[in-house]
Design an enzyme around this catalytic site. Structure first.
Site, PDB file in Angstrom:
ATOM      1  CB  SER A   1      -4.835   9.015 -13.578  1.00 52.82           C
ATOM      2  OG  SER A   1      -3.999   8.209 -12.774  1.00 52.82           O
TER       3      SER A   1
ATOM      4  CE1 TYR B   1      -7.731  11.125  -9.199  1.00 57.87           C
ATOM      5  CE2 TYR B   1      -6.690   8.959  -9.125  1.00 57.87           C
ATOM      6  CZ  TYR B   1      -6.729  10.254  -9.601  1.00 57.87           C
ATOM      7  OH  TYR B   1      -5.773  10.662 -10.488  1.00 57.87           O
TER       8      TYR B   1
ATOM      9  CE  LYS C   1      -8.288  12.454 -12.727  1.00 56.70           C
ATOM     10  NZ  LYS C   1      -8.425  13.853 -13.201  1.00 56.70           N
TER      11      LYS C   1
HETATM   12  C1  UD1 Z   1      -1.149   7.388  -6.625  1.00 56.97           C
HETATM   13  C2  UD1 Z   1      -2.518   6.808  -6.731  1.00 56.97           C
HETATM   14  C3  UD1 Z   1      -2.978   6.949  -8.166  1.00 56.97           C
HETATM   15  C4  UD1 Z   1      -3.001   8.418  -8.548  1.00 56.97           C
HETATM   16  C5  UD1 Z   1      -1.641   9.038  -8.321  1.00 56.97           C
HETATM   17  C6  UD1 Z   1      -1.805  10.529  -8.492  1.00 56.97           C
HETATM   18  C7  UD1 Z   1      -2.702   5.112  -4.993  1.00 56.97           C
HETATM   19  C8  UD1 Z   1      -2.820   3.648  -4.706  1.00 56.97           C
HETATM   20  N1  UD1 Z   1      -2.526   5.437  -6.266  1.00 56.97           N
HETATM   21  O1  UD1 Z   1      -0.268   6.658  -7.511  1.00 56.97           O
HETATM   22  O2  UD1 Z   1      -4.269   6.399  -8.307  1.00 56.97           O
HETATM   23  O3  UD1 Z   1      -3.340   8.550  -9.898  1.00 56.97           O
HETATM   24  O4  UD1 Z   1      -1.173   8.762  -6.995  1.00 56.97           O
HETATM   25  O5  UD1 Z   1      -0.923  11.258  -7.787  1.00 56.97           O
HETATM   26  O6  UD1 Z   1      -2.785   5.926  -4.104  1.00 56.97           O
HETATM   27  N2  UD1 Z   1       5.235   4.965  -1.509  1.00 56.97           N
HETATM   28  C9  UD1 Z   1       5.918   4.648  -0.341  1.00 56.97           C
HETATM   29  N3  UD1 Z   1       5.793   5.501   0.725  1.00 56.97           N
HETATM   30  C10 UD1 Z   1       5.032   6.639   0.685  1.00 56.97           C
HETATM   31  C11 UD1 Z   1       4.347   6.952  -0.517  1.00 56.97           C
HETATM   32  C12 UD1 Z   1       4.470   6.088  -1.589  1.00 56.97           C
HETATM   33  O7  UD1 Z   1       6.598   3.625  -0.254  1.00 56.97           O
HETATM   34  O8  UD1 Z   1       4.950   7.361   1.694  1.00 56.97           O
HETATM   35  C13 UD1 Z   1       5.399   4.093  -2.676  1.00 56.97           C
HETATM   36  C14 UD1 Z   1       4.102   3.451  -3.167  1.00 56.97           C
HETATM   37  O9  UD1 Z   1       3.871   2.219  -2.525  1.00 56.97           O
HETATM   38  C15 UD1 Z   1       4.385   3.294  -4.657  1.00 56.97           C
HETATM   39  C16 UD1 Z   1       5.285   4.495  -4.990  1.00 56.97           C
HETATM   40  O10 UD1 Z   1       5.841   4.898  -3.746  1.00 56.97           O
HETATM   41  O11 UD1 Z   1       5.129   2.108  -4.916  1.00 56.97           O
HETATM   42  C17 UD1 Z   1       4.530   5.658  -5.607  1.00 56.97           C
HETATM   43  O12 UD1 Z   1       3.434   6.003  -4.772  1.00 56.97           O
HETATM   44  P1  UD1 Z   1       2.575   7.341  -5.020  1.00 56.97           P
HETATM   45  O13 UD1 Z   1       3.467   8.500  -5.174  1.00 56.97           O
HETATM   46  O14 UD1 Z   1       1.537   7.407  -3.959  1.00 56.97           O
HETATM   47  O15 UD1 Z   1       1.905   7.088  -6.448  1.00 56.97           O
HETATM   48  P2  UD1 Z   1       0.974   5.888  -6.961  1.00 56.97           P
HETATM   49  O16 UD1 Z   1       0.558   5.005  -5.868  1.00 56.97           O
HETATM   50  O17 UD1 Z   1       1.646   5.259  -8.115  1.00 56.97           O
END
Ligand code: UD1
Length: 338
Positions: free
Chosen positions: A124, A148, A152
């Site tokens: 990842s 997690y 990795k």
């Molecule tokens: C997340 C994990 C990462 C993992 C990946 C696998 C965290 C901090 N990171 O990545 O370690 O490898 O998933 O699937 O959890 N967001 C919102 N609202 C939401 C959900 C997300 O605003 O309800 C935003 C987040 O702040 C971020 C973006 O959307 O800016 C992507 O979030 P997400 O899909 O959870 O992925 P990552 O955080 O990049």
């Protein structure tokens, strides 16, 4: 090629199993269905006209794995199986270390015993953490900020050590950025249990009326619109990256790391707009506090994978949103609807 796919009933695993079967490979899936459904494999069969072998077992189950290797004699392994929720990993870290590291040990031992010398591992972009600025190249500093991510990062190091000790072993580590979307048929897709942690499945459930609104975690990041930016990659492109890596490993030796990403940062608000366009549905949202542990921006430099694997992402965010919406609207409760 005969490919043993751990976690092959899951989100990325099922799309990759489909791509392998379409390319004429034989597949044996080993999956304990702890976070996936056998229905995904039935649909892979429906879509490809070919049936992957299936063993319902935890990859840590030595006897089951030994029997699977003895019966199938794989040429290569793709190792997807693992626990993957960041928040949960801080609550039950031992489970994460036991499952993610333990399954890798059992798998590597079975490979050595049965003379299987090629492995592709699901890593990842989380290993880039906040130690440097994107775009990340494969030689950027790595580490992790949660259990997690540490699993990795540790598995990457373990694979590197094992490859150094055994010149017959060829290892491809794939660092995924943010996989989204679904197969264009709408028959397989991401089916998270409970409240989705990740952005796209949450947005899709808001569109489907299962959730009231999206919480956007922060709009004060140093990004063009203030919301976090990520490198969202269509899961079908990601699956194709695995086939490219398998092909490359057939002619390579040693340990290799490749980023699988598009190289393009996309903000949370851009995703909301793209999903609204794809679905014709307005996504209500509210800006809330930053989520602890989030970075402002994460995106790949995919040059190495482009050059060495002859692979690049082809599909767009609009494609991914249209496909995710097709999957969500035709399967409002995921595979449970089957
Ligand atoms: C997340 C994990 C990462 C993992 C990946 C696998 C965290 C901090 N990171 O990545 O370690 O490898 O998933 O699937 O959890 N967001 C919102 N609202 C939401 C959900 C997300 O605003 O309800 C935003 C987040 O702040 C971020 C973006 O959307 O800016 C992507 O979030 P997400 O899909 O959870 O992925 P990552 O955080 O990049």
């Amino acid at each position: 090629m005969r490919v043993l796919v751990t976690g092959g009933a899951g989100y990325i695993g099922s799309h990759t199993t489909l791509a392998l079967l379409e390319a004429g490979h034989d597949v044996l899936v080993v999956d304990d269905l702890s976070n996936s459904s056998e229905e995904s494999l039935r649909r892979v069969t429906e879509l490809t006209g070919r049936t992957p072998g299936f063993v319902k077992a935890n990859v840590r189950d030595e006897a089951a794995l030994d029997a699977a290797f003895a019966g199938f004699t794989p040429d290569a392994v793709i190792h997807f199986a693992g626990w993957k929720a960041v928040g949960e990993s801080t609550q039950i870290p031992l489970t994460y270390y036991r499952e993610n590291l333990g399954s890798t040990f059992t798998l590597l031992e079975a490979m050595a015993k049965h003379g299987c010398h090629r492995i592709v591992f699901s890593s990842s972009a989380t290993v880039y953490g906040d130690m440097s600025e994107p775009p990340f190249t494969e030689d950027a500093p790595t580490g992790a900020t949660n259990p997690y991510g540490r699993t990795k990062h540790m598995i990457e190091q373990i694979l590197q050590d094992v490859a150094a000790a055994d010149p017959s072993l060829t290892v491809g580590v794939l660092r995924y950025f943010n996989p989204i979307g679904a197969h264009e048929s709408g028959r397989i897709g991401e089916d998270p249990k409970g409240i989705p942690n990740n952005l796209l499945p949450f947005v899709a459930q808001v569109a489907a009326g299962r959730r009231e609104k999206l919480m956007i975690f922060g709009d004060d990041y140093p990004t063009p619109d203030g919301t976090g930016t990520r490198d969202y990659i269509h899961v079908v492109d990601l699956a194709a990256g695995h086939l490219a890596a398998l092909g490359k490993l057939a002619e390579a030796s040693g340990y290799h790391v490749w980023n699988l990403g598009t190289g393009n940062p996309t903000s949370v608000l851009d995703i909301v707009k793209a999903f609204e366009k794809a679905s014709g549905i307005t996504i209500p949202y509210q800006i809330v506090a930053r989520r602890p542990g989030d970075v402002a921006s994460s995106y790949a430099d995919p040059t190495k994978a482009n050059a060495e694997l002859g692979w690049s992402a082809r599909l767009t965010i609009d494609d991914a949103c249209a496909d995710a919406y097709r999957w969500q609207s035709s399967n409002p409760n995921g595979f449970a609807d089957a």
